[in-house]
Every structure is written in structure tokens, then in C-alpha cells.
Design an enzyme around this catalytic site. Structure first.
Site, PDB file in Angstrom:
ATOM      1  N   SER A 149       0.865  -1.185   0.000  1.00 47.24           N
ATOM      2  CA  SER A 149       0.000   0.000   0.000  1.00 47.24           C
ATOM      3  C   SER A 149       0.895   1.226   0.000  1.00 47.24           C
ATOM      4  O   SER A 149       2.015   1.173   0.534  1.00 47.24           O
ATOM      5  CB  SER A 149      -0.865   0.036   1.263  1.00 47.24           C
ATOM      6  N   TYR A 162      -1.612  -0.819  10.178  1.00 43.56           N
ATOM      7  CA  TYR A 162      -1.729  -1.108   8.745  1.00 43.56           C
ATOM      8  C   TYR A 162      -0.453  -0.662   8.023  1.00 43.56           C
ATOM      9  O   TYR A 162       0.169  -1.435   7.285  1.00 43.56           O
ATOM     10  CB  TYR A 162      -2.949  -0.377   8.181  1.00 43.56           C
TER      11      TYR A 162
HETATM   12  N1  NAD Z   1      -8.640  -0.300  -1.488  1.00 44.45           N
HETATM   13  C1  NAD Z   1      -7.635   0.500  -1.220  1.00 44.45           C
HETATM   14  O1  NAD Z   1      -7.769   1.728  -1.195  1.00 44.45           O
HETATM   15  C2  NAD Z   1      -6.271  -0.087  -0.986  1.00 44.45           C
HETATM   16  C3  NAD Z   1      -5.174   0.807  -0.903  1.00 44.45           C
HETATM   17  C4  NAD Z   1      -3.914   0.304  -0.686  1.00 44.45           C
HETATM   18  C5  NAD Z   1      -3.709  -1.066  -0.575  1.00 44.45           C
HETATM   19  N2  NAD Z   1      -4.772  -1.904  -0.664  1.00 44.45           N
HETATM   20  C6  NAD Z   1      -4.486  -3.348  -0.515  1.00 44.45           C
HETATM   21  O2  NAD Z   1      -4.986  -4.065  -1.626  1.00 44.45           O
HETATM   22  C7  NAD Z   1      -5.313  -5.401  -1.230  1.00 44.45           C
HETATM   23  C8  NAD Z   1      -6.744  -5.724  -1.661  1.00 44.45           C
HETATM   24  O3  NAD Z   1      -7.609  -4.849  -0.943  1.00 44.45           O
HETATM   25  P1  NAD Z   1      -9.087  -4.483  -1.426  1.00 44.45           P
HETATM   26  O4  NAD Z   1      -9.209  -3.022  -1.389  1.00 44.45           O
HETATM   27  O5  NAD Z   1      -9.419  -5.228  -2.659  1.00 44.45           O
HETATM   28  O6  NAD Z   1      -9.875  -5.007  -0.135  1.00 44.45           O
HETATM   29  P2  NAD Z   1     -10.900  -6.217   0.036  1.00 44.45           P
HETATM   30  O7  NAD Z   1     -11.245  -6.188   1.486  1.00 44.45           O
HETATM   31  O8  NAD Z   1     -11.964  -6.124  -0.984  1.00 44.45           O
HETATM   32  O9  NAD Z   1     -10.002  -7.509  -0.284  1.00 44.45           O
HETATM   33  C9  NAD Z   1      -9.134  -8.092   0.635  1.00 44.45           C
HETATM   34  C10 NAD Z   1      -9.299  -9.591   0.551  1.00 44.45           C
HETATM   35  O10 NAD Z   1      -8.376 -10.228   1.449  1.00 44.45           O
HETATM   36  C11 NAD Z   1      -9.048 -11.346   1.998  1.00 44.45           C
HETATM   37  N3  NAD Z   1      -8.427 -11.788   3.242  1.00 44.45           N
HETATM   38  C12 NAD Z   1      -8.401 -11.140   4.433  1.00 44.45           C
HETATM   39  N4  NAD Z   1      -7.819 -11.909   5.372  1.00 44.45           N
HETATM   40  C13 NAD Z   1      -7.468 -13.073   4.753  1.00 44.45           C
HETATM   41  C14 NAD Z   1      -6.854 -14.273   5.197  1.00 44.45           C
HETATM   42  N5  NAD Z   1      -6.482 -14.437   6.483  1.00 44.45           N
HETATM   43  N6  NAD Z   1      -6.652 -15.265   4.296  1.00 44.45           N
HETATM   44  C15 NAD Z   1      -7.051 -15.126   3.006  1.00 44.45           C
HETATM   45  N7  NAD Z   1      -7.640 -14.019   2.530  1.00 44.45           N
HETATM   46  C16 NAD Z   1      -7.851 -13.000   3.400  1.00 44.45           C
HETATM   47  C17 NAD Z   1     -10.462 -10.843   2.234  1.00 44.45           C
HETATM   48  O11 NAD Z   1     -11.368 -11.916   2.428  1.00 44.45           O
HETATM   49  C18 NAD Z   1     -10.710 -10.041   0.968  1.00 44.45           C
HETATM   50  O12 NAD Z   1     -11.296 -10.827  -0.059  1.00 44.45           O
HETATM   51  C19 NAD Z   1      -5.135  -5.462   0.292  1.00 44.45           C
HETATM   52  O13 NAD Z   1      -3.879  -6.037   0.579  1.00 44.45           O
HETATM   53  C20 NAD Z   1      -5.147  -3.995   0.680  1.00 44.45           C
HETATM   54  O14 NAD Z   1      -4.435  -3.760   1.876  1.00 44.45           O
HETATM   55  C21 NAD Z   1      -6.051  -1.460  -0.865  1.00 44.45           C
END
Ligand code: NAD
Length: 267
Positions: A149, A162
């Protein structure tokens, strides 16, 4: 001189972990890779609808859905075994599983800190390690993209656990890239900025359009830059870059940290 393939993933097998969230970044990566011709294995927690979601990927019929808890080493090893049984190889890995715990520094709980590190840092380690071992057994190199991130690089309010866990992912990628280079395996960190997924809209902005607008505008009081391009990223923006990084065309890129954030953190 021969041109490199930056588009087609035909004949390649991609594993995308954390792809069980409708509208999430992981599923967008799976969708893009499937559209580009890869056979895709998607995995997520047992309570997610991976088996339904996989049916909706482009070129349906050759993909697979699996359950995994990335914090559990045995579960991760079992996942790799299942993927090999089904597809015989893993050429590319995208790890997108993550959680966002929002707590201010003075209120950080051990639970929030430890669960952030368990999923974001340990989970990334376990998945990358197991997939890399498999790629080494195959002997034909490989591609790894770990989703970190931009909060792993710049401070944000209420993101101590985080941000620290995502910074750990970045350094994990640096060290992993160094040690996997002799095997022809590349490893890069993709750092999304604020992206329109449930994590951003429902968790971080608590469903409040004003807060989302604030993310885009930035705020001097909160020491937060806005997004110069003027809007949130779409999951597809992250997926396009992940797909490039796991393509043949990215064969000379490793150990890098790439922010896909509309300029939110350029410096
Ligand atoms: N959305 C944003 O603004 C943003 C910004 C920076 C980074 N990210 C990163 O991008 C990635 C995807 O995030 P997103 O926005 O699609 O969120 P999201 O919550 O839609 O997806 C995250 C996924 O991780 C899965 N997960 C959580 N714990 C788990 C575990 N123990 N085992 C297996 N799967 C697990 C969840 O079930 C979910 O499907 C994450 O790593 C997040 O930190 C997102």
C-alpha cells in the site's frame, strides 16, 4: 532483436490470493489475467464465494477457486498442493489478501497490531514462500507481485498497524527479490493508493461521501495529500499494473515498489 510479450498470458498459470471479494483488487487482477489468457487459480477465506466468482471470469472453464487462510502455514501449503493438482504449475503469483485496522497511535490495541501483521505481513511471507518454492521446483523462473500500500511508504492518520505491516511487505519484497533472482524469479511490490473497493469506501471512509471527497482533496490539518489526478483508482487500474509485472515483458524488473495512486504520494 525480438520483442517481448507484454500482453498475452496464454499458457501461463496465475495464482491470485485474496481474490474472493466482489469489487476488490484481487478479483480484478484475476479478471485481467484471465482476460489476457492465463489459467487462474483464485483463493480467499472459507467464508468468501470464490467458487461462484471463478465461474464469472473470462474464458470460464479453465480456472479454479480455493479456500485459504494466509495466516496459517498449513493452509497455505495445502493451497499450493491443490493448485498444482489442478493446473500442474504456477508461473505467476499475486498476493492481495489484506485487512485494514484503523486505530490512532495512542489507541492501538495489541489485537489490531497483531492481526494486521498476521494477515498483511505473515500472510504475504507464507504465500510468497510457498509459491516461490514451487517455482524453484519447476525450474523455469516465475513472477511475484505482493500488494502492499502507499500507506507502507507515507504516514496516514489512524494507520499505525496497517502502515507498519505494509512497510514490512515492501522490505520483505526487497529481500525476497534479492534471494530469488538466481532462480529467475522476480518479485515486486505494488502499492495501491486509495482505490474504490469495500476496504476504502466502507472501512476507511465509513461509507461517507464527504470523507471520500476529503481523501481526493487532501487535508493540511490531517497532513494528507490529495490525489492529483482527481479521483480514486479503480481496482482495474491496480490489476493492469499487476498483469504487466507478471508478464514476460517485466522480466528485468525486480525488487521494485510501484505506487499506483494517481500521484497521491509522489515525491
Ligand atoms: N482499497 C484501497 O484503497 C487499498 C489501498 C492500498 C492497498 N490496498 C491493498 O490491496 C489489497 C486488496 O484490498 P481491497 O481493497 O481489494 O480489499 P478487500 O477487502 O476487498 O479484499 C481483501 C481480501 O483479502 C481477503 N483476506 C483477508 N484476510 C485473509 C486471510 N487471512 N486469508 C485469506 N484471505 C484474506 C479478504 O477476504 C478479501 O477478499 C489489500 O492487501 C489492501 O491492503 C487497498
Amino acid at each position: 532483436m525480438s520483442a517481448l510479450n507484454v500482453g498475452s498470458h496464454e499458457g501461463r498459470v496465475a495464482l491470485v490470493v485474496g481474490a474472493g471479494s466482489q469489487g476488490g483488487i484481487g478479483l480484478a487482477c484475476a479478471d485481467t489475467l484471465a482476460m489476457l489468457g492465463a489459467r487462474v487459480a483464485i483463493a480467499d477465506l472459507p467464508n468468501t464465494p470464490v467458487r461462484n466468482l471463478v465461474e464469472k471470469l473470462p474464458n470460464n472453464g479453465r480456472h479454479s477457486g480455493h479456500h485459504v487462510d494466509v495466516t496459517d502455514a498449513e493452509s497455505v501449503i495445502h493451497l499450493i498442493e491443490q493448485v498444482i493438482e489442478q493446473h500442474q504449475r504456477i508461473d505467476s503469483l499475486v498476493t492481495a489478501a489484506g485487512i485494514l485496522v484503523m486505530e490512532n497511535f495512542l489507541d492501538v490495541t495489541l489485537d489490531g497490531w497483531e492481526s494486521s501483521f498476521a494477515v498483511n505481513a505473515r500472510g504475504t511471507l507464507l504465500v510468497c514462500q510457498a509459491a516461490a518454492r514451487q517455482m524453484i521446483r519447476q525450474g523455469a523462473g516465475g513472477r511475484i507481485v505482493a500488494i502492499s500500500s502507499n500507506a507502507g511508504r507515507v504516514p496516514r492518520l489512524a494507520t499505525v498497524s496497517y502502515g507498519a505491516s505494509k512497510a514490512a511487505v515492501i522490505q520483505l519484497v526487497h529481500c525476497m527479490a534479492l534471494e530469488l533472482a538466481p532462480y529467475g524469479i522476480t518479485a515486486n511490490a505494488l502499492c495501491p493508493g486509495s482505490t474504490a473497493t469495500s476496504m476504502m469506501v466502507d472501512v476507511q471512509a465509513r461509507g461517507d461521501p464527504e470523507r471520500l471527497e476529503g481523501v481526493i482533496r487532501g487535508s493540511l490539518e490531517q497532513w494528507r495529500t490529495g490525489i492529483p489526478l482527481g479521483h480514486l483508482a479503480e481496482p482495474a487500474d491496480q490489476a493492469a499494473v499487476a498483469a504487466f509485472l507478471v508478464s514476460e515483458g517485466a522480466r528485468h524488473i525486480t525488487g521494485q515498489t510501484l505506487c499506483v495512486d494517481g500521484g497521491q504520494t509522489f515525491f
